[in-house]
Design an enzyme around this catalytic site. Structure first.
Site, PDB file in Angstrom:
ATOM      1  N   HIS A 370       0.858  -1.178   0.000  1.00 26.53           N
ATOM      2  CA  HIS A 370       0.000   0.000   0.000  1.00 26.53           C
ATOM      3  C   HIS A 370       0.893   1.226   0.000  1.00 26.53           C
ATOM      4  CE1 HIS A 370       0.510   0.331   4.479  1.00 26.53           C
ATOM      5  NE2 HIS A 370       0.417  -0.983   4.422  1.00 26.53           N
ATOM      6  N   HIS A 377       1.500   2.691  10.755  1.00 25.76           N
ATOM      7  CA  HIS A 377       2.013   2.500  12.110  1.00 25.76           C
ATOM      8  C   HIS A 377       2.057   3.827  12.859  1.00 25.76           C
ATOM      9  CE1 HIS A 377       3.276  -1.675  11.378  1.00 25.76           C
ATOM     10  NE2 HIS A 377       3.624  -1.745  12.655  1.00 25.76           N
TER      11      HIS A 377
END
Length: 495
Positions: A370, A377
């Site tokens: 992606h 994160h």
């Protein structure tokens, strides 16, 4: 709620703009294209890229199953339809503002790429050895020669003590690694000792041209990470390995469990049960609320990330930029990368080691499937850390602070300045976010933007929940990453 989400999406779509790279380059050199059909230079087939964009922007669920794929592709795209998801709390993803990332050919991108090449050269160096390691010193000197600031505060130069650190105040105090990644975790009837399998030193992936091209095409990885015995997190290689296998809110759940173990004094000063003689918090203002809200913050933080990744920016990953640099330096094609990167000492050292200018990655499969901006994160980390700051007393001094030795075998008592909960929540967010560019899969700007977007979602989530209790309490209080003290009460955020 569905109608409101659609209205917000339409309203905010015009306000969310990219850096223009996707339109700027016909060969899509700066855009995410992993698993799509590629030529021998690793450039995406233009008609397939146009089809990919049309499917993403149209949002028809069935059309995603017709996405163009390289003949070698085994890997699948990571949840592009999450960009259209919405929730009943927090802000809709489209409503979280985000500045565009640095342009592909900019001096800022050159500086961030240089940092990644130095990350690759120093991944195995223990943090405890930074002050005496020659490569770490060379990294600081080289990065200081770049004109854009990179983790610098004001005019202060990067030093071995500040190299690879986030500029947030809490992330710069004490040891490089947050206490919440070292201390034992009270886990119900058991205790989790935080020792993790250590990656064997000297491992770098996607450094060969054929391996790099297969990676862009989404082919199956042919190598695996080799691990040694478990130890404490002691280097960026250890942190990169941690965020390779963690689940989204793992570190922050551990932080909450550790903080709760310090007792009532560690709770936020606005917690209505902190000084109660007849009640204690549980479902509200206690463990169950803390842990559930952390998980919810992680989810909406990631949804925000995926909206901007897939629908707005579609920024290519650093590994792809490393390929552009490799072919530019070898004379195959001039991709217009900034001259600062071309003459970077870190690039030259990696080229000497591996025979190519490709960016060494810590993971055999390279980057995730992606786009890069913002880092998921980091969005998770920003949202979860914000919630933790609101639930606990940020000024509480941790009584059992430690530091890992250079081997990662031993935790030693920390004898420096006091480590506070607020500072360590902030450092934890930075560790989790920045470990992804220590691995080579994100730029620094991906992480910083993600942390700030996650913080905005965390505040929005707390704002909604601030109206949902029977208890008399004075709202949530927290310090933002920018050092601003805010209060969230009855759905209103004030300084």
């Amino acid at each position: 709620r569905e109608s409101a989400a659609q209205a917000h999406y339409v309203r905010d779509l015009a306000n969310n703009v990219s850096n223009g790279d996707e339109r700027r380059y016909a060969d899509k050199r700066a855009s995410f294209s992993k698993t799509l059909p590629h030529d021998d230079l690793g450039e995406v087939h233009r008609a397939d890229f146009a089809r990919f964009v049309a499917i993403v922007e149209r949002g028809d669920a069935d059309a995603f199953e017709t996405m163009p794929r390289d003949a070698l592709a085994v890997e699948r795209l990571n949840d592009p339809q999450a960009m259209y998801a919405y929730d009943f709390v927090g802000s809709d993803s489209a409503a979280i503002p985000m500045v565009p990332p640095p342009a592909f050919a900019s001096a800022q991108t050159a500086t961030e790429m240089a940092e990644l090449y130095w990350h690759a050269l120093t991944r195995d160096v223990p943090f405890a050895s930074y002050s005496t390691n020659a490569t770490v010193a060379a990294a600081a000197a080289d990065l200081n020669a770049f004109s854009p600031a990179l983790g610098r505060t004001g005019a202060n130069a990067i030093t071995p003590a500040t190299l690879f650190r986030c500029a947030f105040a809490g992330a710069r105090k004490g040891p490089f690694v947050s206490q919440f990644l070292w201390l034992d975790v009270p886990y119900g009837a058991m205790t989790v000792v935080q020792r993790y399998p250590a990656p064997a030193p000297g491992q770098n992936f996607v450094t060969g041209a054929a391996e790099w091209l297969a990676c862009q095409r989404g082919a199956a990885a042919t190598k695996k990470v080799g691990y040694g015995p478990a130890r404490r997190l002691a280097s960026n290689a250890d942190l990169a390995a941690y965020v390779h296998k963690d689940f989204s809110f793992q570190a922050f759940m551990h932080a909450a469990l550790i903080a709760v173990g310090y007792g009532p004094e560690a709770l936020s000063r606005t917690n209505p049960y902190r000084d109660s003689k007849t009640q204690f918090g549980d479902i509200t203002f206690g463990n169950k609320m803390f842990l559930t809200t952390i998980a919810q913050a992680a989810l909406i933080g990631q949804k925000t990330s995926y909206y901007h990744k897939w629908l707005i920016h579609r920024r290519g990953r650093p590994e792809a930029t490393g390929g552009r640099l490799h072919y530019q330096l070898s004379g195959r094609k001039d991709y217009g990368l900034h001259a600062d990167l071309v003459r970077c000492d870190g690039v030259a050292r990696n080229t000497s080691l591996h025979g190519t200018a490709l960016l060494p990655i810590a993971y055999p499969e390279g980057s995730p499937t992606h786009p890069a901006y913002p880092a998921a994160h980091a969005c998770t980390a920003g949202a979860c850390a914000t919630v933790l700051k609101a639930f606990f007393n940020e000024a509480f001094a941790m009584p059992n602070a430690v530091v890992a030795d250079a081997t990662g075998e031993t935790l030693l008592p920390w004898t420096g300045e006091a480590m506070t909960l607020g500072g360590e929540f902030e450092k934890l967010a930075a560790n989790i976010a920045f470990a992804r560019h220590a691995a080579g899969v994100h730029y620094r700007s991906d992480s910083v933007a993600g942390l700030l977007a996650g913080e905005a979602q965390g505040i929005a989530l707390l704002s909604d929940y601030s109206r949902a209790f029977n208890e008399r309490y004075d709202g949530f209080e927290l310090t933002t990453f920018a050092g601003k003290r805010v209060r969230i009460r009855n759905g209103t955020v004030t300084a």
